[in-house]
Write a protein that holds these residues in place. Structure first.
Motif, PDB file in Angstrom:
ATOM      1  N   VAL A 122      47.153  35.246  56.042  1.00  0.00           N
ATOM      2  CA  VAL A 122      45.701  35.442  56.100  1.00  0.00           C
ATOM      3  C   VAL A 122      45.366  36.768  56.776  1.00  0.00           C
ATOM      4  CG1 VAL A 122      43.582  34.541  57.155  1.00  0.00           C
ATOM      5  CG2 VAL A 122      45.114  32.999  55.958  1.00  0.00           C
ATOM      6  N   LEU A 123      46.139  37.145  57.779  1.00  0.00           N
ATOM      7  CA  LEU A 123      45.878  38.429  58.438  1.00  0.00           C
ATOM      8  C   LEU A 123      46.215  39.617  57.537  1.00  0.00           C
ATOM      9  CD1 LEU A 123      47.068  37.758  62.095  1.00  0.00           C
ATOM     10  CD2 LEU A 123      44.729  38.024  61.256  1.00  0.00           C
ATOM     11  N   ILE A 124      47.162  39.453  56.643  1.00  0.00           N
ATOM     12  CA  ILE A 124      47.516  40.528  55.717  1.00  0.00           C
ATOM     13  C   ILE A 124      46.390  40.760  54.724  1.00  0.00           C
ATOM     14  CG2 ILE A 124      49.037  41.124  53.794  1.00  0.00           C
ATOM     15  CD1 ILE A 124      51.317  39.832  55.340  1.00  0.00           C
ATOM     16  N   GLN A 125      45.717  39.694  54.302  1.00  0.00           N
ATOM     17  CA  GLN A 125      44.662  39.816  53.298  1.00  0.00           C
ATOM     18  C   GLN A 125      43.426  40.461  53.906  1.00  0.00           C
ATOM     19  OE1 GLN A 125      43.901  35.958  51.705  1.00  0.00           O
ATOM     20  NE2 GLN A 125      45.960  35.706  50.921  1.00  0.00           N
ATOM     21  N   GLU A 126      42.733  41.202  53.097  1.00  0.00           N
ATOM     22  CA  GLU A 126      41.465  41.768  53.529  1.00  0.00           C
ATOM     23  C   GLU A 126      40.353  40.838  53.075  1.00  0.00           C
ATOM     24  OE1 GLU A 126      38.870  45.696  52.555  1.00  0.00           O
ATOM     25  OE2 GLU A 126      41.016  45.960  52.826  1.00  0.00           O
ATOM     26  N   SER A 127      39.309  40.767  53.844  1.00  0.00           N
ATOM     27  CA  SER A 127      38.245  39.810  53.534  1.00  0.00           C
ATOM     28  C   SER A 127      37.543  40.120  52.211  1.00  0.00           C
ATOM     29  CB  SER A 127      37.221  39.793  54.662  1.00  0.00           C
ATOM     30  OG  SER A 127      36.636  41.071  54.797  1.00  0.00           O
ATOM     31  N   LYS A 128      37.565  41.367  51.753  1.00  0.00           N
ATOM     32  CA  LYS A 128      36.884  41.721  50.507  1.00  0.00           C
ATOM     33  C   LYS A 128      37.848  41.807  49.331  1.00  0.00           C
ATOM     34  CE  LYS A 128      33.177  43.989  52.868  1.00  0.00           C
ATOM     35  NZ  LYS A 128      32.445  45.204  53.144  1.00  0.00           N
ATOM     36  N   GLY A 129      39.048  41.328  49.488  1.00  0.00           N
ATOM     37  CA  GLY A 129      39.962  41.284  48.359  1.00  0.00           C
ATOM     38  C   GLY A 129      40.957  42.419  48.316  1.00  0.00           C
ATOM     39  N   GLY A 130      40.869  43.397  49.192  1.00  0.00           N
ATOM     40  CA  GLY A 130      41.808  44.520  49.178  1.00  0.00           C
ATOM     41  C   GLY A 130      43.108  44.134  49.860  1.00  0.00           C
ATOM     42  N   GLY A 131      43.067  44.005  51.145  1.00  0.00           N
ATOM     43  CA  GLY A 131      44.201  43.563  51.944  1.00  0.00           C
ATOM     44  C   GLY A 131      45.423  44.419  51.770  1.00  0.00           C
ATOM     45  N   LEU A 132      46.563  43.780  51.716  1.00  0.00           N
ATOM     46  CA  LEU A 132      47.835  44.458  51.552  1.00  0.00           C
ATOM     47  C   LEU A 132      47.878  45.201  50.219  1.00  0.00           C
ATOM     48  CD1 LEU A 132      50.681  44.856  52.736  1.00  0.00           C
ATOM     49  CD2 LEU A 132      51.370  42.807  51.518  1.00  0.00           C
TER      50      LEU A 132
ATOM     51  N   LYS B 189      49.509  41.906  41.202  1.00  0.00           N
ATOM     52  CA  LYS B 189      50.529  40.893  41.469  1.00  0.00           C
ATOM     53  C   LYS B 189      50.649  40.599  42.959  1.00  0.00           C
ATOM     54  CE  LYS B 189      53.286  41.460  37.354  1.00  0.00           C
ATOM     55  NZ  LYS B 189      54.597  41.635  36.785  1.00  0.00           N
ATOM     56  N   THR B 190      50.396  41.604  43.804  1.00  0.00           N
ATOM     57  CA  THR B 190      50.452  41.370  45.245  1.00  0.00           C
ATOM     58  C   THR B 190      49.348  40.434  45.673  1.00  0.00           C
ATOM     59  OG1 THR B 190      51.364  43.572  45.570  1.00  0.00           O
ATOM     60  CG2 THR B 190      50.459  42.501  47.494  1.00  0.00           C
ATOM     61  N   THR B 191      48.141  40.644  45.198  1.00  0.00           N
ATOM     62  CA  THR B 191      47.042  39.752  45.578  1.00  0.00           C
ATOM     63  C   THR B 191      47.246  38.365  44.997  1.00  0.00           C
ATOM     64  OG1 THR B 191      45.741  40.576  43.718  1.00  0.00           O
ATOM     65  CG2 THR B 191      45.352  41.601  45.864  1.00  0.00           C
ATOM     66  N   ASP B 192      47.808  38.278  43.785  1.00  0.00           N
ATOM     67  CA  ASP B 192      48.108  36.960  43.216  1.00  0.00           C
ATOM     68  C   ASP B 192      49.123  36.225  44.077  1.00  0.00           C
ATOM     69  OD1 ASP B 192      46.355  37.264  41.136  1.00  0.00           O
ATOM     70  OD2 ASP B 192      47.895  37.849  39.672  1.00  0.00           O
ATOM     71  N   PHE B 193      50.154  36.949  44.511  1.00  0.00           N
ATOM     72  CA  PHE B 193      51.185  36.320  45.346  1.00  0.00           C
ATOM     73  C   PHE B 193      50.595  35.837  46.664  1.00  0.00           C
ATOM     74  CE2 PHE B 193      54.150  36.864  48.900  1.00  0.00           C
ATOM     75  CZ  PHE B 193      55.059  35.873  48.587  1.00  0.00           C
ATOM     76  N   LEU B 194      49.771  36.663  47.305  1.00  0.00           N
ATOM     77  CA  LEU B 194      49.173  36.269  48.585  1.00  0.00           C
ATOM     78  C   LEU B 194      48.235  35.080  48.420  1.00  0.00           C
ATOM     79  CD1 LEU B 194      48.442  39.754  50.191  1.00  0.00           C
ATOM     80  CD2 LEU B 194      50.232  38.128  50.810  1.00  0.00           C
ATOM     81  N   GLU B 195      47.499  35.048  47.342  1.00  0.00           N
ATOM     82  CA  GLU B 195      46.597  33.923  47.109  1.00  0.00           C
ATOM     83  C   GLU B 195      47.375  32.638  46.836  1.00  0.00           C
ATOM     84  OE1 GLU B 195      42.974  32.545  44.147  1.00  0.00           O
ATOM     85  OE2 GLU B 195      43.693  34.612  44.086  1.00  0.00           O
ATOM     86  N   LYS B 196      48.422  32.749  46.019  1.00  0.00           N
ATOM     87  CA  LYS B 196      49.241  31.560  45.728  1.00  0.00           C
ATOM     88  C   LYS B 196      49.979  31.084  46.973  1.00  0.00           C
ATOM     89  CE  LYS B 196      49.827  32.466  40.835  1.00  0.00           C
ATOM     90  NZ  LYS B 196      50.723  32.822  39.752  1.00  0.00           N
TER      91      LYS B 196
END
Length: 117
Positions: free
Chosen positions: A21-31, A46-53
């Motif tokens: 959760v800390l890696i993710q950005e609140s607006k969808g950017g994040g890592l 694919k990175t955001t998909d992996f973090l969400e999953k």
């Protein structure tokens, strides 16, 4: 033994959840926002998909392990004797009338002497 293992898994999943959760950005950017070049092995999407999953998987795992831990929780035995109910201790009085048994006759009063007689 199994209960301890389940609790350790819940703690591990919660620590991983905090990290993800800390890696993710609140607006969808994040890592994913750090990987702006297009020639990455894992692309931005694919990175955001992996973090969400991973977030959803860890959340489901934490809930499932918490529910399962109830089945393996140590149970208390009801064969132990209950604690006896003790009456409160009342303060004692120094009055003699209170210390005499109920069957005894009441103490006779002596008339008070008058100073003029």
């Amino acid at each position: 033994m199994l209960y301890t293992l389940i609790i350790i898994l819940v703690i591990l999943a919660s620590i991983l959840m905090v990290g993800i959760v800390l890696i993710q950005e609140s607006k969808g950017g994040g890592l994913a926002s750090g990987f702006s070049s297009s020639n990455q092995i894992m692309g931005v999407r694919k990175t955001t998909d992996f973090l969400e999953k991973a977030t959803w998987g860890l959340a489901i795992a934490m809930v499932a392990l918490s529910v399962i831990s109830v089945a393996f929780a140590p149970k208390t035995t009801s064969q132990e004797a209950p604690l006896p109910i003790v009456a409160p201790v009342l303060p004692t009085t120094t009055n003699q009338a209170a210390q005499t048994p109920a069957s005894a006759s009441p103490a006779q009063e002596t008339p008070a002497e008058t100073p003029g007689d």
